[in-house]
Design a protein around this motif. Sequence first.
Motif, PDB file in Angstrom:
ATOM      1  N   ALA A 117       0.947  -1.156  -0.064  1.00  0.00           N
ATOM      2  CA  ALA A 117       0.053   0.103  -0.143  1.00  0.00           C
ATOM      3  C   ALA A 117       0.784   1.215   0.212  1.00  0.00           C
ATOM      4  O   ALA A 117       0.589   2.298  -0.748  1.00  0.00           O
ATOM      5  CB  ALA A 117      -0.848  -0.042   1.117  1.00  0.00           C
ATOM      6  N   ALA A 118       1.916   1.160   0.840  1.00  0.00           N
ATOM      7  CA  ALA A 118       2.895   2.335   0.633  1.00  0.00           C
ATOM      8  C   ALA A 118       3.626   2.801  -0.464  1.00  0.00           C
ATOM      9  O   ALA A 118       3.675   3.743  -0.994  1.00  0.00           O
ATOM     10  CB  ALA A 118       3.932   2.329   1.916  1.00  0.00           C
ATOM     11  N   ILE A 119       3.934   1.627  -1.280  1.00  0.00           N
ATOM     12  CA  ILE A 119       4.689   1.753  -2.484  1.00  0.00           C
ATOM     13  C   ILE A 119       3.707   2.344  -3.484  1.00  0.00           C
ATOM     14  O   ILE A 119       4.056   3.094  -4.237  1.00  0.00           O
ATOM     15  CB  ILE A 119       5.534   0.436  -2.862  1.00  0.00           C
ATOM     16  CG1 ILE A 119       6.477   0.103  -1.741  1.00  0.00           C
ATOM     17  CG2 ILE A 119       6.135   0.569  -4.260  1.00  0.00           C
ATOM     18  CD1 ILE A 119       7.079  -1.170  -1.966  1.00  0.00           C
ATOM     19  N   LEU A 120       2.556   1.561  -3.490  1.00  0.00           N
ATOM     20  CA  LEU A 120       1.367   1.948  -4.566  1.00  0.00           C
ATOM     21  C   LEU A 120       1.401   3.573  -4.403  1.00  0.00           C
ATOM     22  O   LEU A 120       0.956   4.116  -5.355  1.00  0.00           O
ATOM     23  CB  LEU A 120       0.376   1.060  -4.338  1.00  0.00           C
ATOM     24  CG  LEU A 120       0.360  -0.278  -4.852  1.00  0.00           C
ATOM     25  CD1 LEU A 120      -0.779  -1.246  -4.583  1.00  0.00           C
ATOM     26  CD2 LEU A 120       0.644  -0.322  -6.353  1.00  0.00           C
ATOM     27  N   ALA A 121       1.057   3.982  -3.134  1.00  0.00           N
ATOM     28  CA  ALA A 121       0.707   5.446  -2.880  1.00  0.00           C
ATOM     29  C   ALA A 121       1.639   6.338  -3.274  1.00  0.00           C
ATOM     30  O   ALA A 121       1.434   7.376  -3.664  1.00  0.00           O
ATOM     31  CB  ALA A 121       0.416   5.301  -1.314  1.00  0.00           C
ATOM     32  N   MET A 122       2.913   5.929  -3.538  1.00  0.00           N
ATOM     33  CA  MET A 122       3.922   6.795  -3.899  1.00  0.00           C
ATOM     34  C   MET A 122       3.785   7.009  -5.443  1.00  0.00           C
ATOM     35  O   MET A 122       4.268   7.896  -6.079  1.00  0.00           O
ATOM     36  CB  MET A 122       5.368   6.360  -3.704  1.00  0.00           C
ATOM     37  CG  MET A 122       5.460   5.932  -2.087  1.00  0.00           C
ATOM     38  SD  MET A 122       7.057   5.257  -2.079  1.00  0.00           S
ATOM     39  CE  MET A 122       6.975   5.076   0.044  1.00  0.00           C
ATOM     40  N   PHE A 148      -0.445   7.004   3.737  1.00  0.00           N
ATOM     41  CA  PHE A 148      -0.051   8.638   3.899  1.00  0.00           C
ATOM     42  C   PHE A 148       1.299   8.688   4.799  1.00  0.00           C
ATOM     43  O   PHE A 148       1.429   9.082   5.774  1.00  0.00           O
ATOM     44  CB  PHE A 148      -1.396   9.056   4.852  1.00  0.00           C
ATOM     45  CG  PHE A 148      -2.343   9.331   4.067  1.00  0.00           C
ATOM     46  CD1 PHE A 148      -2.519  10.433   3.102  1.00  0.00           C
ATOM     47  CD2 PHE A 148      -3.452   8.560   4.178  1.00  0.00           C
ATOM     48  CE1 PHE A 148      -3.741  10.680   2.393  1.00  0.00           C
ATOM     49  CE2 PHE A 148      -4.791   8.940   3.574  1.00  0.00           C
ATOM     50  CZ  PHE A 148      -4.754   9.950   2.668  1.00  0.00           C
ATOM     51  N   GLY A 149       2.171   7.727   4.317  1.00  0.00           N
ATOM     52  CA  GLY A 149       3.519   7.828   4.866  1.00  0.00           C
ATOM     53  C   GLY A 149       4.090   6.506   5.586  1.00  0.00           C
ATOM     54  O   GLY A 149       4.710   6.478   6.325  1.00  0.00           O
ATOM     55  N   GLY A 150       3.511   5.465   4.780  1.00  0.00           N
ATOM     56  CA  GLY A 150       3.854   4.039   5.482  1.00  0.00           C
ATOM     57  C   GLY A 150       5.543   3.499   5.417  1.00  0.00           C
ATOM     58  O   GLY A 150       5.830   3.038   6.275  1.00  0.00           O
ATOM     59  N   LYS A 151       6.111   4.205   4.271  1.00  0.00           N
ATOM     60  CA  LYS A 151       7.673   3.721   4.368  1.00  0.00           C
ATOM     61  C   LYS A 151       8.226   4.438   5.021  1.00  0.00           C
ATOM     62  O   LYS A 151       9.210   3.834   6.095  1.00  0.00           O
ATOM     63  CB  LYS A 151       8.184   4.097   2.725  1.00  0.00           C
ATOM     64  CG  LYS A 151       9.260   3.369   2.502  1.00  0.00           C
ATOM     65  CD  LYS A 151       9.702   3.618   1.186  1.00  0.00           C
ATOM     66  CE  LYS A 151      10.829   2.594   0.597  1.00  0.00           C
ATOM     67  NZ  LYS A 151      11.022   2.749  -0.876  1.00  0.00           N
ATOM     68  N   SER A 152       7.906   5.664   5.385  1.00  0.00           N
ATOM     69  CA  SER A 152       8.597   6.640   6.618  1.00  0.00           C
ATOM     70  C   SER A 152       8.342   5.943   7.981  1.00  0.00           C
ATOM     71  O   SER A 152       9.202   5.974   8.725  1.00  0.00           O
ATOM     72  CB  SER A 152       8.437   8.044   6.448  1.00  0.00           C
ATOM     73  OG  SER A 152       7.102   8.280   6.421  1.00  0.00           O
ATOM     74  N   LEU A 153       7.132   5.645   8.124  1.00  0.00           N
ATOM     75  CA  LEU A 153       6.451   5.116   9.339  1.00  0.00           C
ATOM     76  C   LEU A 153       7.427   3.955   9.828  1.00  0.00           C
ATOM     77  O   LEU A 153       7.731   3.481  10.929  1.00  0.00           O
ATOM     78  CB  LEU A 153       5.068   4.887   9.327  1.00  0.00           C
ATOM     79  CG  LEU A 153       4.389   4.349  10.539  1.00  0.00           C
ATOM     80  CD1 LEU A 153       4.749   5.283  11.773  1.00  0.00           C
ATOM     81  CD2 LEU A 153       3.006   4.240  10.207  1.00  0.00           C
ATOM     82  N   ALA A 154       7.544   3.114   8.927  1.00  0.00           N
ATOM     83  CA  ALA A 154       7.979   1.648   9.017  1.00  0.00           C
ATOM     84  C   ALA A 154       9.582   1.764   9.262  1.00  0.00           C
ATOM     85  O   ALA A 154       9.997   1.044  10.063  1.00  0.00           O
ATOM     86  CB  ALA A 154       7.733   0.708   7.690  1.00  0.00           C
TER      87      ALA A 154
END
Length: 232
Positions: free
Chosen positions: A29-34, A194-200
């Motif tokens: 979801a994080a990558i797709l949202a980018m 809304f910011g999954g990669k930075s959150l992870a």
Amino acid sequence: MDLSLVEGFSKSLAMTVLSEIGDKTFFAAAILAMRYPRRLVLSGCLSALIVMTALSVFFGWAAPNLISRKWTHSITTLLFFGFGIWSLWEGFTEQGEAEELSEVEAKLDADWKANSVGAKAGSKDDDDLKKQLRPFLTQFFSPIFLKAFSITFFGEWGDKSQIATIGLAADENPLGVILGGIIGQALCTTAAVFGGKSLASQISERVVALSSGVLFIVFGIQSLLSVPLPGS
């Protein structure tokens, strides 16, 4: 309020949040949202997770009607202990976030490359036909929505959280389980989009794995000490 509803809701919510943070579908979801509009990615991923949660709860609810309540209770207890040990093992061996992220990125990159090659190989007539069909098709489903839905749905199928939800629904109030699961999925998916990669990157995968492991073990002990409800 019914105590069983609250218990099922709280267990499902806690289990879903700890199971989904840093999961494959979370990173997807994080990558797709980018790369795509967030509203379409969020609606596609969340729709898939809601459908998956509803199916899991239905299977869990139906299980005691097909199998003895005593057997479903015992299976659920074993599942909790099994997933608890599994999560603790992942936490102690530090297998998780980097491996999950690289695997998801590799799969999505391969998919995008294949799509781009196929698009370049198409003729002008094909492009004109697609332009004519697109307004009609987008009235129903966006291709981005369908991609987010399918990646999430099949990525979640057979996952640890899905099987745990089935077991939880077999032993707890199904309504509480589905409400807790859907709210937990909504929180995790929204955070991923809304910011999954930075959150992870700020949350330790080891801490999440150990926390979920402890939670599953606690559920297992509670299930072991409780008496199954009378059934068939």
